[in-house]
Design a protein around this motif. Structure first.
Motif, mmCIF file in Angstrom:
data_model
loop_
_atom_site.group_PDB
_atom_site.id
_atom_site.type_symbol
_atom_site.label_atom_id
_atom_site.label_comp_id
_atom_site.label_asym_id
_atom_site.label_seq_id
_atom_site.Cartn_x
_atom_site.Cartn_y
_atom_site.Cartn_z
ATOM 1 N N TYR A 27 0.835 -1.194 0.000
ATOM 2 C CA TYR A 27 0.000 0.000 0.000
ATOM 3 C C TYR A 27 0.879 1.256 0.000
ATOM 4 O O TYR A 27 2.035 1.240 0.409
ATOM 5 C CB TYR A 27 -0.898 0.023 1.237
ATOM 6 C CG TYR A 27 -2.089 -0.900 1.146
ATOM 7 C CD1 TYR A 27 -1.928 -2.263 0.901
ATOM 8 C CD2 TYR A 27 -3.380 -0.426 1.314
ATOM 9 C CE1 TYR A 27 -3.017 -3.117 0.826
ATOM 10 C CE2 TYR A 27 -4.477 -1.272 1.230
ATOM 11 C CZ TYR A 27 -4.286 -2.622 0.990
ATOM 12 O OH TYR A 27 -5.373 -3.466 0.911
ATOM 13 N N CYS A 212 -13.091 -4.212 -10.139
ATOM 14 C CA CYS A 212 -12.264 -3.824 -9.000
ATOM 15 C C CYS A 212 -12.238 -2.302 -8.993
ATOM 16 O O CYS A 212 -11.383 -1.672 -9.627
ATOM 17 C CB CYS A 212 -10.863 -4.426 -9.143
ATOM 18 S SG CYS A 212 -9.772 -4.038 -7.753
ATOM 19 N N THR A 215 -9.916 0.462 -5.801
ATOM 20 C CA THR A 215 -9.094 -0.315 -4.860
ATOM 21 C C THR A 215 -7.618 -0.198 -5.203
ATOM 22 O O THR A 215 -6.774 -0.034 -4.317
ATOM 23 C CB THR A 215 -9.512 -1.802 -4.894
ATOM 24 O OG1 THR A 215 -10.885 -1.900 -4.502
ATOM 25 C CG2 THR A 215 -8.653 -2.633 -3.946
ATOM 26 N N LEU A 216 -7.309 -0.219 -6.510
ATOM 27 C CA LEU A 216 -5.916 -0.144 -6.932
ATOM 28 C C LEU A 216 -5.239 1.161 -6.524
ATOM 29 O O LEU A 216 -4.021 1.201 -6.356
ATOM 30 C CB LEU A 216 -5.806 -0.315 -8.451
ATOM 31 C CG LEU A 216 -6.179 -1.691 -9.023
ATOM 32 C CD1 LEU A 216 -6.096 -1.659 -10.537
ATOM 33 C CD2 LEU A 216 -5.263 -2.758 -8.474
ATOM 34 N N PHE A 219 -2.670 1.226 -3.711
ATOM 35 C CA PHE A 219 -1.425 0.478 -3.801
ATOM 36 C C PHE A 219 -0.323 1.317 -4.441
ATOM 37 O O PHE A 219 -0.592 2.251 -5.193
ATOM 38 C CB PHE A 219 -1.616 -0.798 -4.627
ATOM 39 C CG PHE A 219 -2.568 -1.779 -4.034
ATOM 40 C CD1 PHE A 219 -3.576 -2.345 -4.806
ATOM 41 C CD2 PHE A 219 -2.475 -2.152 -2.703
ATOM 42 C CE1 PHE A 219 -4.453 -3.261 -4.270
ATOM 43 C CE2 PHE A 219 -3.348 -3.061 -2.160
ATOM 44 C CZ PHE A 219 -4.349 -3.618 -2.945
ATOM 45 N N THR A 223 3.081 -2.513 -6.746
ATOM 46 C CA THR A 223 2.038 -3.457 -6.335
ATOM 47 C C THR A 223 0.880 -3.439 -7.329
ATOM 48 O O THR A 223 0.286 -4.490 -7.630
ATOM 49 C CB THR A 223 1.544 -3.106 -4.925
ATOM 50 O OG1 THR A 223 2.656 -3.074 -4.032
ATOM 51 C CG2 THR A 223 0.540 -4.142 -4.429
ATOM 52 N N GLN A 224 0.545 -2.257 -7.846
ATOM 53 C CA GLN A 224 -0.506 -2.187 -8.867
ATOM 54 C C GLN A 224 -0.151 -3.054 -10.071
ATOM 55 O O GLN A 224 -1.005 -3.798 -10.595
ATOM 56 C CB GLN A 224 -0.705 -0.737 -9.310
ATOM 57 C CG GLN A 224 -1.412 0.147 -8.309
ATOM 58 C CD GLN A 224 -1.616 1.549 -8.854
ATOM 59 O OE1 GLN A 224 -1.500 1.784 -10.045
ATOM 60 N NE2 GLN A 224 -1.920 2.490 -7.964
ATOM 61 N N VAL A 227 -0.681 -6.718 -9.162
ATOM 62 C CA VAL A 227 -2.096 -7.069 -9.069
ATOM 63 C C VAL A 227 -2.726 -7.118 -10.457
ATOM 64 O O VAL A 227 -3.519 -8.019 -10.773
ATOM 65 C CB VAL A 227 -2.838 -6.069 -8.156
ATOM 66 C CG1 VAL A 227 -4.341 -6.301 -8.211
ATOM 67 C CG2 VAL A 227 -2.337 -6.206 -6.720
ATOM 68 N N LEU A 228 -2.384 -6.152 -11.312
ATOM 69 C CA LEU A 228 -2.933 -6.154 -12.673
ATOM 70 C C LEU A 228 -2.464 -7.380 -13.455
ATOM 71 O O LEU A 228 -3.204 -7.919 -14.289
ATOM 72 C CB LEU A 228 -2.533 -4.870 -13.395
ATOM 73 C CG LEU A 228 -3.285 -3.618 -12.938
ATOM 74 C CD1 LEU A 228 -2.651 -2.372 -13.536
ATOM 75 C CD2 LEU A 228 -4.763 -3.697 -13.319
ATOM 76 N N LEU A 243 -12.806 -0.840 -13.814
ATOM 77 C CA LEU A 243 -12.173 -0.139 -12.706
ATOM 78 C C LEU A 243 -13.015 1.067 -12.287
ATOM 79 O O LEU A 243 -14.019 1.400 -12.910
ATOM 80 C CB LEU A 243 -10.768 0.304 -13.101
ATOM 81 C CG LEU A 243 -9.787 -0.807 -13.508
ATOM 82 C CD1 LEU A 243 -8.446 -0.206 -13.879
ATOM 83 C CD2 LEU A 243 -9.625 -1.822 -12.387
ATOM 84 N N GLU A 247 -9.069 5.471 -11.286
ATOM 85 C CA GLU A 247 -8.006 4.547 -11.701
ATOM 86 C C GLU A 247 -7.869 4.533 -13.221
ATOM 87 O O GLU A 247 -8.845 4.709 -13.949
ATOM 88 C CB GLU A 247 -8.317 3.131 -11.188
ATOM 89 C CG GLU A 247 -8.356 3.060 -9.677
ATOM 90 C CD GLU A 247 -9.108 1.845 -9.163
ATOM 91 O OE1 GLU A 247 -8.698 1.305 -8.126
ATOM 92 O OE2 GLU A 247 -10.112 1.456 -9.785
ATOM 93 N N HIS A 252 0.040 0.202 -18.351
ATOM 94 C CA HIS A 252 -0.098 -1.243 -18.466
ATOM 95 C C HIS A 252 -0.777 -1.613 -19.773
ATOM 96 O O HIS A 252 -1.574 -2.536 -19.853
ATOM 97 C CB HIS A 252 -0.899 -1.786 -17.271
ATOM 98 C CG HIS A 252 -0.316 -1.397 -15.943
ATOM 99 N ND1 HIS A 252 0.819 -1.973 -15.434
ATOM 100 C CD2 HIS A 252 -0.707 -0.445 -15.052
ATOM 101 C CE1 HIS A 252 1.100 -1.423 -14.258
ATOM 102 N NE2 HIS A 252 0.192 -0.497 -14.007
#
Length: 605
Positions: A27, A212, A215-216, A219, A223-224, A227-228, A243, A247, A252
């Protein structure tokens, strides 16, 4: 270099992970410091180390801290225009493209108290109808907050929460429950709630739509990205990621293609080049309550826990799955999922597997590899093509069976057989030598008888035949010398036989036709605690040892008949130490000129 406060804060995050399984290390630090500081200020604690001590003494503080960190802000149809776009551009085309009756899988990640998951259920209920919704749809709703999940499972909300639901949908999908409103129980089964940490737990696979929202953003960028990558793995080939407004996926693009930038809707792209994210192909977190768990999840969980090492490789040569035993044996873990198999050491060590994979795919049959040496173990490898019907194989399953114990038993058995054959040959040789010596003794006896007759007949001529008598005496001395040497050879043969028997790993017992014991080896002494001088001369069936000797009678009778092949039997027994053992007893006839004069018993634990 971190200062004291930063170091204590990282130690606090590590303690939260170890004590309660919440991993906040991914986080954003600024948000975490601010929210943890809010709880510390409420308790008037200024030091992170002191706050960690407070958590140990007051476990209830964990709940307050997690509620502060995990800002569970959610509602039904939050940002209605985005949900409307999701229905028009994603859900309706997806349903139209699927075959009749085909299952539909959705995942609401970070579901909080469940409003987002039930929103998905209502939208699909409008597209499919309630009956199809019950039969075809599974909505997996996950969060790290168990209290929020418990609230979501009850599926009851107050009137204020339902103000965001269009009145026609509220009337259709909710029923009064006292002062609150409950989501229809018959449709509630389509939503399965479970705990899942997006940072460290495995994702759910084969998902058509993954939501989601907001929430991202909590992070860190690293970490994003991780998770992605997990989301990309979780989605089916034509899957969609939905999303929140705060976000975006600008960094990405190799994983997702935006289809509605305004409403944050993205389509999954095939991954090119590097492997998939570190994960396994199953949802490993337990689903609480009486919600049904999919057969696929149970099958994958069973495979991961299998005591046999297994690796699944796609037809394109990518690692699709590995279980815990594969990680223990070869170091292939969930982090290697998606990597080219040829990049892993196990692809060529301990054996070149790529050739056999190509053979299995080409011939569409299982290829077996036996006695593959891997460090101190021996493996049996099966390369099995995975296919449905006559379609092209989807990939191969590599199964590594540890056969070290079986190989050792086989080698031990072969060694014992060789030793037994050698002992039998030596016994046979000794028997032939004894037969030769017996013939020589018989010849000597005959010569002595002849000489005695000559002496009697020539007694009157004793004086005149003194030289002849002296010659005869010399012959007698020579015969006695031969007799002495024969006796010494016999003693040596017996000692040699005793030495052989004492070095055999199996116990050897020799009995005659009347079952009187004629030989009792040192290993037999070690097995049953009975010395050879106590055993020799005794009747075998009268022995009081830990072996049920009565059960040997049929085996010995067949051997003494001289007509049966060597036989064997396995018996439960008690050795001289009082330990329960299983003994293999083999019985062979001891032959003399084709006739059985006794039996040889070989006893081995």
């Amino acid at each position: 270099m971190m200062d004291r406060a930063e170091r204590q804060f990282e130690e606090l995050l590590l303690y939260l992970k170890e004590a309660r399984g919440f991993d906040f290390t991914g986080y954003k630090r600024s948000s975490l410091v601010r929210r943890v500081g809010r709880r510390m200020a409420t308790l008037q604690i200024a030091d992170y180390a002191d706050y960690a001590d407070h958590l140990q003494v007051h476990p209830d503080e964990f709940t307050a801290l997690f509620n502060t960190i995990l800002i569970n802000v959610t509602s039904f149809f939050r940002d209605p225009e985005a949900w409307d776009s999701l229905r028009r551009t994603v859900l309706e085309p997806m349903v139209a493209s699927k075959a009749s009756g085909a299952p539909i899988r959705l995942w609401s990640a970070g579901c909080a108290s469940g409003e987002e998951a039930y929103t998905l259920a209502m939208l699909l209920g409008e597209v499919l109808g309630p009956d199809e919704l019950r039969q075809r749809v599974k909505i997996y709703a996950t969060d790290v907050d168990e209290e929020q999940l418990d609230e979501a499972r009850h599926a009851t909300y107050d009137a204020a929460a339902l103000k965001a639901v269009p009145p026609d949908l509220a009337a259709k999908y909710f029923e009064p429950a006292g002062q609150r409103y409950q989501f229809r129980p018959d449709l509630r089964r389509t939503v399965i709630f479970g705990r899942n940490d997006l940072v460290q737990d495995a994702p759910i696979s084969r998902i058509d739509v993954l939501t989601c929202r907001n929430t991202l953003m909590y992070f860190t960028p690293e970490t994003q990205a991780r998770v992605l990558g997990r989301f990309h793995f979780a989605l089916a080939d034509t899957g969609t990621l939905f999303l929140g407004r705060a976000e975006t996926l600008r960094h990405h693009s190799p994983l997702f293609l935006p289809t509605d930038v305004k409403h944050r809707i993205f389509r999954r792209l095939p991954r090119v080049g590097a492997g998939y994210p570190a994960t396994s192909m199953t949802w490993q977190n337990a689903v609480r309550g009486d919600e049904p768990v999919g057969v696929e999840q149970m099958r994958n969980a069973a495979l991961l826990a299998s005591p046999v090492a297994q690796i699944v490789v796609t037809a394109d040569g990518l690692v699709a799955l590995s279980n815990q035993q594969a990680e223990r044996l070869f170091g292939v873990s969930s982090r290697d999922v998606g990597r080219p198999f040829q990049d892993l050491d196990v692809s060529y060590r301990p054996v070149e597997l790529r050739t056999y994979i190509e053979q299995a795919l080409a011939e569409r049959r299982t290829v077996h590899l036996k006695d593959v040496r891997h460090h101190s173990t021996y493996l049996e490898v099966q390369v099995t093509p995975l296919q449905e019907g006559d379609a092209d194989p989807l990939g191969v399953a590599l199964v590594f069976q540890d056969v070290t114990a079986a190989r050792k038993l086989r080698d031990d058995l072969e060694t014992a057989n060789r030793e037994l054959e050698t002992a039998y040959e030596e016994l046979q040789s000794t028997n032939e030598e004894m037969e030769t010596t017996n013939e020589e003794l018989q010849s000597t006896v005959e010569e002595l008888e002849t000489t005695n007759e000559e002496l009697q007949s020539t007694n009157e001529e004793l004086e005149t035949t003194n030289e002849e008598l002296q010659s005869t005496n010399d012959e007698l001395q020579n015969a006695n010398e031969r007799l002495r040497r024969s006796s010494a050879e016999l003693d040596g043969a017996n000692a040699f036989l005793d030495a052989i028997l004492s070095h055999l790993r199996a116990g050897i017992v020799v009995v005659d036709q009347s079952l009187q014991i004629r030989a009792w080896s040192r290993q037999a002494e070690n097995l049953w605690g009975l010395r050879s001088d106590e055993a020799i001369g005794e009747h075998l069936l009268n022995l009081d040892i830990g072996l049920p000797v009565d059960r040997l009678r049929p085996l010995i009778r067949l051997a003494l008949s001289g007509e049966a092949e060597p036989g064997e039997i396995r018996l439960d027994a008690v050795n001289r130490r009082g330990r329960q053992i299983t003994v293999r007893v083999a019985c062979s006839p001891m032959l003399d000129e084709g006739a059985a004069i006794g039996a040889i018993l070989v006893m081995e634990e």
